[in-house]
Every structure is written in C-alpha cells, then in structure tokens.
Design a protein around this motif. Structure first.
Motif, PDB file in Angstrom:
ATOM      1  N   PHE A   1      15.553  -0.263 -11.479  1.00 46.77           N
ATOM      2  CA  PHE A   1      14.548  -0.095 -10.423  1.00 46.77           C
ATOM      3  C   PHE A   1      13.421   0.767 -10.978  1.00 46.77           C
ATOM      4  O   PHE A   1      13.679   1.852 -11.513  1.00 46.77           O
ATOM      5  N   TYR A   2      12.216   0.272 -10.859  1.00 46.86           N
ATOM      6  CA  TYR A   2      11.053   1.033 -11.313  1.00 46.86           C
ATOM      7  C   TYR A   2      10.250   1.432 -10.086  1.00 46.86           C
ATOM      8  O   TYR A   2       9.720   0.558  -9.402  1.00 46.86           O
ATOM      9  N   ASP A   3      10.174   2.717  -9.803  1.00 47.30           N
ATOM     10  CA  ASP A   3       9.395   3.181  -8.658  1.00 47.30           C
ATOM     11  C   ASP A   3       8.029   3.647  -9.164  1.00 47.30           C
ATOM     12  O   ASP A   3       7.927   4.692  -9.801  1.00 47.30           O
ATOM     13  N   GLU A   4       7.010   2.873  -8.889  1.00 49.06           N
ATOM     14  CA  GLU A   4       5.629   3.150  -9.329  1.00 49.06           C
ATOM     15  C   GLU A   4       5.607   3.552 -10.814  1.00 49.06           C
ATOM     16  O   GLU A   4       5.227   4.687 -11.143  1.00 49.06           O
ATOM     17  N   PRO A   5       5.974   2.655 -11.717  1.00 53.23           N
ATOM     18  CA  PRO A   5       6.101   3.054 -13.136  1.00 53.23           C
ATOM     19  C   PRO A   5       4.791   3.443 -13.798  1.00 53.23           C
ATOM     20  O   PRO A   5       4.810   4.164 -14.791  1.00 53.23           O
ATOM     21  N   THR A   6       3.655   2.967 -13.248  1.00 49.32           N
ATOM     22  CA  THR A   6       2.380   3.271 -13.914  1.00 49.32           C
ATOM     23  C   THR A   6       1.509   4.246 -13.113  1.00 49.32           C
ATOM     24  O   THR A   6       0.381   4.511 -13.517  1.00 49.32           O
TER      25      THR A   6
ATOM     26  N   PHE B   1      12.235   6.978 -11.716  1.00 50.98           N
ATOM     27  CA  PHE B   1      11.572   7.617 -10.575  1.00 50.98           C
ATOM     28  C   PHE B   1      10.074   7.770 -10.823  1.00 50.98           C
ATOM     29  O   PHE B   1       9.639   7.938 -11.968  1.00 50.98           O
ATOM     30  N   GLN B   2       9.331   7.760  -9.739  1.00 50.89           N
ATOM     31  CA  GLN B   2       7.881   7.947  -9.839  1.00 50.89           C
ATOM     32  C   GLN B   2       7.564   9.302 -10.477  1.00 50.89           C
ATOM     33  O   GLN B   2       6.661   9.428 -11.294  1.00 50.89           O
ATOM     34  N   SER B   3       8.378  10.308 -10.131  1.00 41.26           N
ATOM     35  CA  SER B   3       8.153  11.659 -10.674  1.00 41.26           C
ATOM     36  C   SER B   3       8.909  11.876 -11.983  1.00 41.26           C
ATOM     37  O   SER B   3       8.984  12.988 -12.470  1.00 41.26           O
ATOM     38  N   ASN B   4       9.534  10.833 -12.499  1.00 47.94           N
ATOM     39  CA  ASN B   4      10.369  10.834 -13.711  1.00 47.94           C
ATOM     40  C   ASN B   4      11.725  11.499 -13.493  1.00 47.94           C
ATOM     41  O   ASN B   4      12.722  11.057 -14.026  1.00 47.94           O
TER      42      ASN B   4
ATOM     43  N   THR C   1       5.253  -1.179  -6.896  1.00 50.41           N
ATOM     44  CA  THR C   1       3.934  -0.771  -7.395  1.00 50.41           C
ATOM     45  C   THR C   1       2.805  -1.196  -6.464  1.00 50.41           C
ATOM     46  O   THR C   1       3.011  -2.029  -5.568  1.00 50.41           O
ATOM     47  N   HIS C   2       1.636  -0.596  -6.685  1.00 48.89           N
ATOM     48  CA  HIS C   2       0.427  -1.130  -6.057  1.00 48.89           C
ATOM     49  C   HIS C   2      -0.618  -1.380  -7.143  1.00 48.89           C
ATOM     50  O   HIS C   2      -1.785  -1.622  -6.850  1.00 48.89           O
TER      51      HIS C   2
ATOM     52  N   LYS D   1       0.841  -1.189   0.000  1.00 45.15           N
ATOM     53  CA  LYS D   1       0.000   0.000   0.000  1.00 45.15           C
ATOM     54  C   LYS D   1       0.882   1.247   0.000  1.00 45.15           C
ATOM     55  O   LYS D   1       2.079   1.172   0.306  1.00 45.15           O
ATOM     56  N   SER D   2       0.280   2.389  -0.318  1.00 41.25           N
ATOM     57  CA  SER D   2       1.023   3.656  -0.262  1.00 41.25           C
ATOM     58  C   SER D   2       1.523   3.863   1.159  1.00 41.25           C
ATOM     59  O   SER D   2       0.788   3.634   2.115  1.00 41.25           O
ATOM     60  N   GLY D   3       2.771   4.277   1.282  1.00 41.24           N
ATOM     61  CA  GLY D   3       3.341   4.531   2.608  1.00 41.24           C
ATOM     62  C   GLY D   3       3.803   3.288   3.328  1.00 41.24           C
ATOM     63  O   GLY D   3       4.129   3.330   4.506  1.00 41.24           O
ATOM     64  N   SER D   4       3.840   2.151   2.592  1.00 37.88           N
ATOM     65  CA  SER D   4       4.247   0.911   3.266  1.00 37.88           C
ATOM     66  C   SER D   4       5.767   0.731   3.294  1.00 37.88           C
ATOM     67  O   SER D   4       6.270  -0.218   3.879  1.00 37.88           O
ATOM     68  N   GLY D   5       6.497   1.641   2.655  1.00 37.05           N
ATOM     69  CA  GLY D   5       7.958   1.571   2.708  1.00 37.05           C
ATOM     70  C   GLY D   5       8.611   1.011   1.455  1.00 37.05           C
ATOM     71  O   GLY D   5       9.805   0.699   1.467  1.00 37.05           O
ATOM     72  N   LYS D   6       7.842   0.899   0.378  1.00 36.27           N
ATOM     73  CA  LYS D   6       8.395   0.321  -0.862  1.00 36.27           C
ATOM     74  C   LYS D   6       9.513   1.211  -1.432  1.00 36.27           C
ATOM     75  O   LYS D   6      10.589   0.724  -1.775  1.00 36.27           O
TER      76      LYS D   6
END
Lengths: 258, 260
Positions: A177-182, A100-103, A212-213, A51-56
């Motif tokens: 490493f893909y941080d929340e790619p979608t 990065f999630q924010s690119n 990801t979630h 989940k969001s904030g779970s430390g991924k």
C-alpha cells in the motif's frame, strides 16, 4: 454520476487479493466512505485517486485493519479482516507492506536497525549474514547503500521515502500500500519514486494500492484507476479513460496538474 | 431539584476512567501472552530503572537529611531527641520514601513514556509497527508497564537506604552519633510489618505510572501539542493515582493490623 466502463483489461480471470464490499465509514456527521466497493487483482497496481480529505487514507487504513469500518467487509488474501484474532491479523500483515505518507521510520533507530527490525521479528533464528544480505538487497533496490548507518533525521525527504519503501518491501510482501508516495517531493524525486514502484512490481510481482492525487504518479504507475469522490467510487478505468473524459469533476484533476 | 447532572466534564471523566481500565485489562490479556519481549524488557529496565538511579539517590539523600533536621527541634522540645533515628526510619520506610520516590518516578518516567509513545503515535510509527505484523501493545506497552512495576520497588528500597544515610549525616551535624549506633536504633524501630506493605504498594505505584504513561502516549493525537498534553497529563494523573493507591494501602494495612 459519471461512471466510465472499465477498460482495465481482462482482470476478471485473475485471482483477487483484496475485496472491499459496501464499506461505510463516518466521523461524526462526515461520511467518508459510503457503500464503497473495490477489487484488486494479483500483480495489479490500482490507484485510488481523490482530493485531499476525500477518504483515500481512511480506505487503506480500513483495508489493513488500522481502522474499523462502521459497516462492510474487507477481504485480504482471502481472509475477512474483521473476523481475525489479533495474532492472526499480525500474521496476515507480514504479507503486506505499507508506505506511509510521513514515511514513519523509527526515528530512534538507524537505517540498518529500521530494516533489521521486521526481519528479526518475523524470521527468527536467521543468521546475521543472511539478515545483512537482505538489508543490502533492500538498500540496493532503492539505491541507498551508503545510508545504512544514518539516522532518519539525517536523510532528505526523497531518501527517507526510499528507505521507507525498502523497509516496506523487506519481508517480500504480496500486497503493498502506497499512501501518497510522491507527496511533498520535487518532480525529479517523485519520478524516481514512481519508477521504484514499477520496479518493485516487476521484481517481486506485488499487487498494490496507490493512494494519490498526483496525476504524474497515476500516469506512470496505474494499471487501473478509481476516482473516490464524496465517499463513492465516481469512476473506474485506465489513465487514458480519465484523460479522455469530458466529465468536469474528472477534468479538474488534469487542469490543476497543468 | 436535581442533585447531580451528567455534565460533559463528568462524562469525560467516566469515559477516561473506563478507557484506562480497559487499557490495563488489555495488558493482562495481550501483554501476558507469548511471545515475550525479553530483550526490549531488559532495555526498558535499564532505561527506566538504572537511568533513574542518580535522581532517586539525590532526592533520597536530601529527603533523609531534611526530615532529620526538621524533626530534631520538635523532638528536643518533647525531650525525646534520642528517638530521632527510629522516628526518621519509620517515616522514611513506611511513607516518605515510597511516596516521594514514586512521585519523582512519575515525573521522570511517566512523562518520558507519555512523550515517547505520543511522538511515535503522531508520526505514525506505531501504525507502521502494527501494519508490519508487530504488535505494538506487546512491544511498546507491555514491556514498559512491566519495567515500571518491577523497577520502582527496587528504586524505593535504594532511596530508603540512601535517605537513611542522609539522615545519619543530618544527625551528625548537631551531635556525634556513630554509624553503627544510628543504624542499630533505626532497625530497632522497624520490623517486617513496616517494610512489607510499603514495598508492596510501590508495585502498584509503578504499575499505575506505567499504565497511565503508556495510555496517554498511545492515545495521543493533535500533533506536537498532543505529545505535550500526553506527557503532562501522564504525570498529573499518575501522581494523583499514587496518592489514591497510598490512601487505599494505608486503609488495607490498618484493617490487617499492620499499622501498629
């Protein structure tokens, strides 16, 4: 704790590229990672679901050395991250790619300059023609050759994500490493990004950690899935294992998706 | 009765001072080691030095003009109006030129460095640079600190020259003095002991502006609000540091007998 036996295949006979041992990280009183362990094998896509904030994101940042864990060990390509000097860490990082999630595209540079920047820095003395061919190849991989002279502010969310992926891949890293790619993308663009992740793995034989979630992303990209809950690895298995699980905490990811 | 207790504010001040000192120390350890970022250094020298010229020139000119026009009536009262060029020359070269130029520089460059690096920090661009094996401290911080340290003394000398020209215009508003007579009188009142400490302290002013701007930007957080705070606090803190360095410089120059 509902741990599921791994059915990820015969991964033990493959060499490991990342080993995380007893990782512990907290912010104030909030324990984010609590005795977390992980192994990633060569040419394997491991999805860390949570989940969001779970430390991924904290986990991947600890792996690449952007954050220091409170305790535990991280080995990347056989190197203990904590013991490396700054120069040695920089050298190791040339073998890693990070989306990065924010690119995190350099907003004062054009797409060409964004892609050229790491190439010029790490492959000194390379001819301009060769650099141009690397940039062209990277842009062809993500299907955005026409954006070469555009600024990041002129790109759509999906385009920026693809350019960020092209930049992460331009040095031909061994691990990506893909941080929340979608995250934040429409379903069609998200599907394209998932396809690109698989394409990069096939073409460059990379190993990956995907944070990801998004269950669609998990379904399409994961060789193995780890569910991160309350700082611990709650389960490990394939997407199918997850889907078939009757555990409430696992099922909620599918319910939310539907 | 407790004379002094360690409040949160005191703790924050001590922590901040320690962190800035550590940051400056890192500049000497990491920033001075190869590989050197000459191209980025030249770019920063251009942006920090050359691009500040119009502002510094304008403020220098006004500074010289105003100082002359305000000093003149007082000197007339004491009957030493003829000493005006020497007095203005000494004031500008020793104190007013370096300090005003440094403050203008802190406002323009300190805030710009703080905001630029702060914005890069909150949008993860610094992390992206770090994770691709490029040391952001060397590339972003060391180049900016060296540029501010080198460019401020040059800008100060130029500002001094333009201020003296402004003073010449100011003198000629109420009387007629030739260009050569004015500057002969200015240089008669000056020697190397006036110029050298004044120029040396501007290296420290420039270093302080660079370190503080980079530190505030590099450690920025809390999103866009954090960027604003970084830019603002970079200007405030570097301005305070300029006055503290100036105070120390005048004491040292006094001890060395350079103030006479």
């Amino acid at each position: 704790m509902g741990t599921i036996e791994s059915t990820a295949g015969s991964s033990e006979d493959k060499s490991t590229v990342i080993v995380v041992e007893h990782l512990y990280k907290k912010f104030g009183d909030n324990v984010v990672l609590d005795d977390f362990n992980l192994k990633v094998f060569t040419q394997e896509n491991v999805v860390v679901l949570g989940k969001s904030g779970s430390g991924k994101s904290v986990l991947v940042k600890c792996i690449v050395g952007l954050m220091k864990p409170d305790s535990g060990r991280v080995y990347v390509l056989g190197e203990d991250i904590a013991t490396l000097k700054e120069d040695e860490l920089d050298l190791l990082r040339t073998k890693l790619g990070f989306l990065f999630q924010s690119n995190a595209l350099y907003d004062s540079m054009t797409v060409r300059e964004n892609l050229e920047f790491p190439v010029r820095r790490h492959w000194e003395g390379m001819e301009q023609a060769e650099i141009d061919s690397k940039i062209t190849e990277a842009l062809e991989n993500v299907g955005l050759e026409d954006t070469i002279d555009m600024l990041p502010s002129e790109l759509s969310g999906g385009m920026a994500k693809r350019i960020a992926l092209a930049r992460a891949m331009i040095l031909k890293p061994e691990i990506i490493f893909y941080d929340e790619p979608t995250a934040g993308l429409d379903p069609v663009t998200a599907r394209e990004i998932n396809a690109l992740i698989l394409k990069m793995k096939r073409k460059y034989h990379t190993s990956s950690i995907i944070i990801t979630h998004d269950m669609e992303c998990v379904k399409h990209t994961a060789d193995r899935v780890l569910l991160l809950l309350e700082g611990k690895c709650y389960m490990e298995g394939t997407y199918k294992d997850l889907e078939q699980s009757t555990d409430k905490k696992i099922k909620q990811f599918f319910e939310l998706e539907s | 009765m407790k004379l002094w207790t360690l409040t949160e504010g005191n703790k924050e001040f001590i922590n901040e001072t320690g962190s800035i000192t550590k940051f400056a120390n890192r500049f000497f350890i990491v920033g001075m080691k190869p590989r050197y970022e000459f191209k980025e250094l030249l770019t920063q020298c251009y942006l920090i030095g050359y691009k500040s010229l119009p502002l510094v020139a304008l403020t220098g000119f006004i500074m010289g003009l105003v100082l002359t026009m305000q000093l003149r009536p007082s000197l007339i009262v004491y009957g030493v109006e003829s000493q005006l060029p020497e007095m203005v020359g000494i004031s500008i070269v020793r104190e007013v030129g370096p300090v005003i130029t440094a403050l203008i520089f802190a406002g323009k460059i300190g805030s710009s460095i703080g905001a630029e690096l702060g914005s890069m920090k909150v949008t993860e661009q610094i992390d992206a640079m770090e994770v691709s094996g490029i040391n952001p401290f060397k590339f972003l911080v060391a180049t900016r600190i060296i540029s501010t340290t080198l460019m401020l003394p040059i800008l100060t000398v130029l500002a001094d020259a333009i201020a003296l020209f402004g003073s010449y215009i100011g003198v000629n508003i109420n009387s007629v003095t030739s260009f050569s007579l004015f500057f002969t009188q200015v240089f008669q009142g000056l020697d190397l002991n006036d110029l050298l400490p004044a120029v040396i302290k501007t290296f420290f002013f420039g270093f302080a502006v660079g370190v503080v701007g980079c530190y505030k930007g590099f450690n920025s957080n809390k999103g866009t609000k954090g960027v604003g705070i970084a830019a603002n606090s970079a200007v405030v803190l570097s301005s305070v540091l300029i006055f503290i360095i100036d105070l120390l410089a005048v004491q040292i120059a006094d001890l060395m007998g350079l103030n006479y």
